[in-house]
Design a protein around this motif. Structure first.
Motif, short mmCIF file in Angstrom:
data_model
loop_
_atom_site.label_atom_id
_atom_site.label_comp_id
_atom_site.label_asym_id
_atom_site.label_seq_id
_atom_site.Cartn_x
_atom_site.Cartn_y
_atom_site.Cartn_z
N UNK A 5 0.81 -1.21 0.00
CA UNK A 5 0.00 0.00 0.00
C UNK A 5 0.85 1.27 0.00
N UNK A 6 2.11 1.17 0.36
CA UNK A 6 2.95 2.37 0.40
C UNK A 6 3.39 2.75 -1.01
N UNK A 7 3.63 4.04 -1.19
CA UNK A 7 4.04 4.55 -2.50
C UNK A 7 5.53 4.33 -2.70
N UNK A 8 5.91 3.82 -3.86
CA UNK A 8 7.30 3.58 -4.18
C UNK A 8 7.76 4.66 -5.16
N UNK A 9 8.75 5.45 -4.78
CA UNK A 9 9.25 6.53 -5.60
C UNK A 9 10.56 6.11 -6.26
N UNK A 10 10.79 6.55 -7.49
CA UNK A 10 12.06 6.22 -8.15
C UNK A 10 13.19 7.07 -7.57
N UNK A 11 14.44 6.65 -7.77
CA UNK A 11 15.55 7.48 -7.30
C UNK A 11 15.61 8.78 -8.10
N UNK A 12 15.88 9.88 -7.42
CA UNK A 12 15.93 11.17 -8.08
C UNK A 12 17.35 11.64 -8.34
N UNK A 13 18.28 11.22 -7.50
CA UNK A 13 19.67 11.66 -7.63
C UNK A 13 20.61 10.46 -7.63
N UNK A 14 21.75 10.64 -8.26
CA UNK A 14 22.80 9.64 -8.26
C UNK A 14 24.02 10.29 -7.64
N UNK A 15 24.50 9.72 -6.54
CA UNK A 15 25.67 10.26 -5.85
C UNK A 15 26.86 9.36 -6.15
N UNK A 16 27.88 9.94 -6.79
CA UNK A 16 29.11 9.21 -7.09
C UNK A 16 30.22 9.75 -6.21
N UNK A 17 30.97 8.86 -5.60
CA UNK A 17 32.17 9.23 -4.85
C UNK A 17 33.35 8.63 -5.59
N UNK A 18 34.11 9.50 -6.25
CA UNK A 18 35.20 9.07 -7.10
C UNK A 18 36.52 9.43 -6.44
N UNK A 19 37.48 8.50 -6.41
CA UNK A 19 38.76 8.82 -5.77
C UNK A 19 39.56 9.84 -6.60
N UNK A 20 40.24 10.73 -5.88
CA UNK A 20 41.14 11.70 -6.52
C UNK A 20 42.44 11.73 -5.72
N UNK A 21 43.35 12.60 -6.11
CA UNK A 21 44.64 12.67 -5.43
C UNK A 21 44.51 13.15 -3.99
N UNK A 22 43.54 14.02 -3.73
CA UNK A 22 43.35 14.58 -2.39
C UNK A 22 42.34 13.81 -1.54
N UNK A 23 41.78 12.74 -2.03
CA UNK A 23 40.77 11.98 -1.29
C UNK A 23 39.68 11.51 -2.24
N UNK A 24 38.48 12.06 -2.06
CA UNK A 24 37.34 11.69 -2.89
C UNK A 24 36.66 12.93 -3.43
#
Length: 98
Positions: A5-24
């Motif tokens: 009975x609950x409403x199912x919502x699609x994902x609205x955002x995509x969060x990417x954490x990509x490694x870099x030289x200083x961290x992420x």
């Protein structure tokens, strides 16, 4: 309240954490912009699906073709909350559907 009975919502955002030289580096991508494109592609493919379904109907193979659209749509709605933590050696990446 039951889960059905609950409403199912699609994902609205995509969060990417990509490694870099200083961290992420964190990238927030608007995943909701994919849905109008997907809907347009489904509408373009609809006449082809109908013709193929009519051809495959006597053989009993039309159902998977006709149900592919709703299956893909349900899959997209079920992706909300999906977290993928990918690690290869010392490299690490996080994909999170919000």
């Amino acid at each position: 309240m039951s889960k059905e009975a609950s409403m199912n919502w699609p994902p609205l955002l995509l969060h990417l954490r990509i490694p870099s030289k200083e961290g992420f580096v964190g990238l927030w991508l608007p995943w909701f912009l994919v849905y109008p494109v997907l809907l347009a592609l489904m509408l373009i493919a609809l006449p082809i699906v109908i013709v193929l379904a009519l051809i495959l109907l006597p053989m009993g193979r039309a159902r998977p073709l006709v149900m592919a659209g709703p299956y893909v749509w349900r899959l997209l709605f079920a992706m909300r909350g999906l977290k993928m933590d990918i690690q290869t050696g010392s490299r690490k990446m996080l994909i999170n559907f919000v």
